[in-house]
Scaffold this active site. Structure first.
Site, short mmCIF file in Angstrom:
data_model
loop_
_atom_site.label_atom_id
_atom_site.label_comp_id
_atom_site.label_asym_id
_atom_site.label_seq_id
_atom_site.Cartn_x
_atom_site.Cartn_y
_atom_site.Cartn_z
CD GLU A 164 12.89 12.91 1.29
OE1 GLU A 164 12.85 12.63 0.08
OE2 GLU A 164 11.99 12.58 2.08
CG ASP B 135 9.29 3.49 4.46
OD1 ASP B 135 10.36 3.87 4.98
OD2 ASP B 135 8.54 4.27 3.86
CD GLU C 32 1.57 10.82 5.52
OE1 GLU C 32 2.81 10.86 5.59
OE2 GLU C 32 0.96 10.63 4.44
CD GLU D 51 4.57 5.62 -0.68
OE1 GLU D 51 5.73 6.10 -0.63
OE2 GLU D 51 3.54 6.33 -0.76
#
Length: 520
Positions: free
Chosen positions: A89, A234, A338, A357
């Site tokens: 992050e 991902d 989610e 996304e």
């Protein structure tokens, strides 16, 4: 939308990390509960939302606020903090934004307007270097070369640190670390990030070629054997391709192509063609990495990035089809839950934290096809966000996509990605599209010009095969070298040519949407 969220953050939350849009306050790390990883992994007490939003200001042409924000970051943000953050992050949200903004400031040919900072002395690059050095301990004392998931910015890896990490978290650092190395002329950062990618790649199944989602960094044992396109994997796939686009290293493209082949062979279910043939429309599922057998019947919202990645490699037909599936879910709920169970045709996990996304894939598909249908998708998403998530001082997370109850949190990616991709979708004349410079976006939506200078690695004459360092060797703390300004003009043509599809395809696509909505 961006201005409403940004102005409220600056008025009510800065210098804290995030805005609480319902209570009109600020939020930082949860010092009272170190185990609250949902907050503490992300919030490092370094004005996260301001840092993450820098290049969005530039893309929107707001030079005065960009200049003001950069000066604020330089003058007020420090990484000398007793904060334990997730390496992934901190890298994608903070390091990536600092590098993106630095390149905008120092590129005399950038097309966004006057983004120069008076007496700028590469401060953002120095800050990026400082942060990266504080993240380096995560790569030390790991037998595989795969980094620890978290590091304390003052003291290094916590004594009680977890030896398990997700594939995406450990293997999606190469774009930012590689950019930093090539801007500094110091191989350290790219080398540790590339070593982690190669270590993960070496652990893939010999039978299927798939990777799992959780690995032990000391033993190399797969703790999580699920292979899919969503959380945990991902951005690993995304950065194999984007690292190649940016740096031109063929091994990255080779790994991506092999991974994509395995994905198509074992994860893709349904009929072969998108718009014709017998059987269900194509869907990508979660499988066991060793056997390829179905593990569950849900998909998560992060998977909606994948059509955008398919656009970048030119697999537009499949991207159109997969995008239709996620958009059909959005049409049903006005948001993406989610986690959605495609067998039960219902959400498994109900919240929606303003994720970008689906917007990202919509934007990239519009750029590839110029089909106005995607403008309508964007408008649909925008109106849903306005209707269901806008509150007194910003935009709030949806706690439940069905009853539309809210949580008092506006994550930084709402400004750095969701608003940015919506803006670019509708702004046909944006310099990103019209300047002649090829741009790529990081996994946090930070804009990077695809530049021939980033394909130059001066250390290669010393380590031509990167064998000059042993896998278990200790890492040096790099001294700050002379920093150099990199010009960002480029003729790189790795981004596919625009494809303009005819109206018959549009009508086929509309039928596909109708079919998806009916199924869901």
């Amino acid at each position: 939308m961006f201005v409403f969220g940004y102005d409220n953050y600056m008025a009510h939350a800065f210098p804290q990390d995030e805005l609480n849009p319902i209570d009109c306050g600020g939020r930082g790390p949860d010092r009272g509960d170190p185990s609250n990883l949902n907050i503490n992994d992300v919030l490092g007490n370094y004005s996260l939302t301001l840092v993450d939003a820098l290049d969005t200001l530039a893309i929107m042409g707001n030079s005065s606020e960009f200049q003001k924000a950069v000066k604020l970051v330089i003058n007020t943000v420090s990484f000398d903090k007793d904060s334990t953050v997730q390496v992934f992050e901190a890298t994608i949200r903070v390091l990536g934004s600092l590098l993106s903004a630095h390149r905008i400031i120092t590129d005399s040919k950038q097309p966004f307007g006057d983004m120069t900072i008076k007496d700028y002395d590469n401060e953002l690059l120095h800050m990026a270097h400082d942060l990266a050095v504080r993240l380096l301990p995560a790569f030390e004392n790991t037998k595989t070369g795969i980094p620890y998931p978290r590091v304390n910015l003052k003291t290094g890896v916590p004594p009680d640190s977890n030896n398990e990490t997700c594939t995406a978290g450990a293997g999606s650092l190469l774009v930012e670390f590689g950019m930093l190395s090539r801007l500094l002329g110091d191989s350290t950062f790219e080398w540790v990030a590339r070593r982690a990618v190669k270590a993960l790649w070496s652990l893939r199944s010999s039978g299927t070629g798939l990777l799992g989602n959780v690995v032990n960094i000391q033993t190399g044992h797969w703790v999580g054997k699920q292979s899919g396109l969503g959380a945990g994997l991902d951005s690993f796939y995304e950065y194999l391709l984007k690292s190649y686009i940016l740096f031109g290293e063929k091994e990255d493209l080779d790994m991506f192509n092999a991974a994509y082949h395995s994905i198509q062979s074992y994860l893709r279910r349904g009929r072969e063609a998108c718009n014709e043939g017998e059987g269900d429309p194509p869907l990508y599922v979660n499988v066991d990495m060793f056997s390829g057998r179905l593990m569950n019947t849900w998909m998560d919202s992060l998977q909606a990035f994948f059509p955008g990645l398919q656009v970048l490699i030119g697999d537009v037909e499949d991207a159109i089809c997969l995008h239709a599936f996620y958009y059909a879910i959005w049409k049903r709920y006005g948001a993406l839950p989610e986690r959605y169970n495609w067998q039960l045709q219902a959400p498994d996990v109900f919240f929606y934290p303003l994720r970008p996304e689906l917007v990202e894939s919509t934007y990239l598909l519009y750029q590839a096809t110029k089909n106005p249908f995607y403008l309508h998708v964007g408008m649909d998403i925008l109106q849903s966000l306005e209707k269901y998530t806008k509150v007194k001082c910003g935009y709030a997370t949806l706690h439940h996509v069905i009853d539309k109850s809210k949580e008092d949190r506006m994550e930084s990616f709402f400004l750095s990605e969701t608003c940015k991709y919506l803006y670019l979708l509708f702004d046909e004349e944006n310099p990103v599209h019209k300047s002649g410079t090829r741009y790529m976006f990081t996994t946090e939506g930070h804009v990077v010009s695809v530049d021939r200078h980033l394909r130059e690695a001066p250390w290669k004459e010393f380590f031509p095969d990167e064998r000059g360092r042993a896998a278990g060797s200790s890492l040096r703390r790099p001294a700050a070298p002379d920093l150099k300004v990199i010009n960002s003009s480029s003729n790189c043509n790795r981004v596919p040519d625009e494809r303009r599809y005819s109206l018959p395809l549009k009508s086929v696509y509309m039928r596909q949407i109708d079919q998806m909505v009916g199924l869901i």
